[in-house]
Design an enzyme around this catalytic site. Structure first.
Site, mmCIF file in Angstrom:
data_model
loop_
_atom_site.group_PDB
_atom_site.id
_atom_site.type_symbol
_atom_site.label_atom_id
_atom_site.label_comp_id
_atom_site.label_asym_id
_atom_site.label_seq_id
_atom_site.Cartn_x
_atom_site.Cartn_y
_atom_site.Cartn_z
ATOM 1 N N HIS A 38 0.852 -1.174 0.000
ATOM 2 C CA HIS A 38 0.000 0.000 0.000
ATOM 3 C C HIS A 38 0.894 1.233 0.000
ATOM 4 O O HIS A 38 2.105 1.143 0.238
ATOM 5 C CB HIS A 38 -0.901 0.023 1.240
ATOM 6 C CG HIS A 38 -2.009 -0.998 1.211
ATOM 7 N ND1 HIS A 38 -2.885 -1.110 0.160
ATOM 8 C CD2 HIS A 38 -2.399 -1.932 2.134
ATOM 9 C CE1 HIS A 38 -3.760 -2.076 0.415
ATOM 10 N NE2 HIS A 38 -3.482 -2.597 1.599
ATOM 11 N N CYS A 51 -0.329 2.529 -4.315
ATOM 12 C CA CYS A 51 -1.087 3.759 -4.542
ATOM 13 C C CYS A 51 -0.249 4.955 -4.105
ATOM 14 O O CYS A 51 0.622 4.854 -3.233
ATOM 15 C CB CYS A 51 -2.395 3.737 -3.741
ATOM 16 S SG CYS A 51 -3.590 2.499 -4.311
#
Length: 369
Positions: free
Chosen positions: A210, A253
């Site tokens: 992430h 991301c």
């Protein structure tokens, strides 16, 4: 090309259609440029060739080098234009020489270097990045095929990620590798580490996790700056990677916004030399998405970026294309993808930045990855 421009033009006039088609096949010109050159009116054969050569020269040194390589290696071209062998087509010093990531000695082929994958799947807050193992395996397959020794660290906290990067930057304290539970890709599976790793001609670091703007996350949800990740490998007088290419592939991301699609019609320095290089030289960083935006990942198939990267490496490395050229194709392929999240149309645009001083060409082993 400038020195031999007149000779090249007169020689290629023997079949201007063939050379135009070959240049387009090798993607040295765009489809629009190809159609424009093909449909020129009121020009004789020589005029067509002159415009093609001028177009190539205006694209810069790298395209000129690729064009000269095409003239020297393509069998159809050598047969059609036999006079080319009388023209000196060797690349001059002004063109960047490629770094060929391939080493060998009398004992046989040695690994080009290390590919280290940090694969964060299961987070302490219970979140699971489904599909990331497929990305890790795809990377392992393609980079082992490209003759890299592939190692993986699974589910690391931010501090463990820092420890891993620091360890691999120097390889001075190999005892840390046992604490980090490093696995090695062998016979199509990740297994226990098989001997001490060593640096070779290049270093690849893949981070699958992430992330938010400018950072990637450990499984403890603490953030590690992407810049700090790169700084760990900066050139120093003692670093075994000084002067060698270091490639960072970041699947994470970079924000919470969703990329939207928009309609488009058409998807110098001086020559003095120094024995010193900048400490920030020889890096390439490829991010799955630009700042502030999400990166798409399928829960079974893996992420758009990593899967496209592996596909393009398999297709283009055997052709001798360099890593930055390949990443241009990755950018384009990912930009054409489209998905839906909660009925919203989702797009994605990867970002590549580099300070490589030479072209990096990765040479595959025989056979398929």
């Amino acid at each position: 090309m400038q020195r031999n421009k007149t000779l090249l033009q007169s020689t290629l006039c023997g079949d201007n259609v063939l050379i135009l088609n070959k240049v387009f096949e090798k993607k040295l010109i765009t489809e629009r440029e190809y159609n424009n050159l093909k449909s020129i009116n009121k020009e004789d054969v020589e005029g067509h060739v002159i415009k093609l050569v001028d177009k190539i020269m205006n694209k810069g040194d790298e395209t000129c080098q690729d064009f000269l390589h095409l003239l020297q290696t393509d069998e159809d071209i050598k047969t059609t234009y036999p006079k080319l062998k009388n023209i000196q087509l060797s690349v001059t010093r002004s063109l960047p020489l490629p770094i060929q990531a391939s080493s060998s000695n009398e004992g046989g082929i040695q690994p080009n270097g290390l590919c280290v994958i940090i694969n964060n799947e299961t987070f302490m807050d219970g979140k699971v990045r489904r599909g990331t193992n497929n990305d890790a395996e795809s990377l392992a397959k393609v980079f082992s095929w490209l003759n890299f020794r592939v190692l993986m660290c699974k589910d690391q906290t931010k501090d463990q990620m820092v420890q891993t990067l620091t360890c691999f930057a120097s390889l001075r304290d190999l005892s840390q590798l046992q604490q980090l539970d490093v696995k090695e890709w062998s016979n199509d599976v990740f297994t226990d580490l098989q001997g001490d790793p060593q640096h070779g001609d290049a270093f690849i670091c893949c981070v699958l996790s992430h992330g938010t703007k400018g950072v990637v996350s450990g499984i403890d949800s603490k953030s590690l700056s992407i810049q700090e990740t790169i700084t760990t490998f900066k050139a120093t007088g003692k670093s075994p990677l000084t002067g060698k290419p270091k490639v960072f592939l970041i699947q994470a991301c970079q924000g919470r916004q969703m990329q939207r699609g928009v309609l488009s019609e058409d998807l110098q320095a001086d020559d003095s030399q120094s024995p010193f290089i900048p400490e920030d030289a020889d890096f390439l960083v490829a991010l799955a998405t630009v700042e502030d935006y999400k990166a798409m990942r399928h829960p079974i198939d893996g992420s758009w970026f990593i899967q496209s990267l592996c596909e393009q490496l398999k297709e283009r490395c055997p052709r001798g294309e360099d890593i930055t050229t390949i990443l241009h194709h990755v950018n384009n392929q990912v930009s054409l993808k489209e998905g839906f999240i909660q009925h919203d149309r989702a797009k994605q645009m990867p970002e590549v930045r580099f300070t490589l001083r030479k072209r990096l060409v990765l040479s595959p082993q025989a056979g398929s990855p």
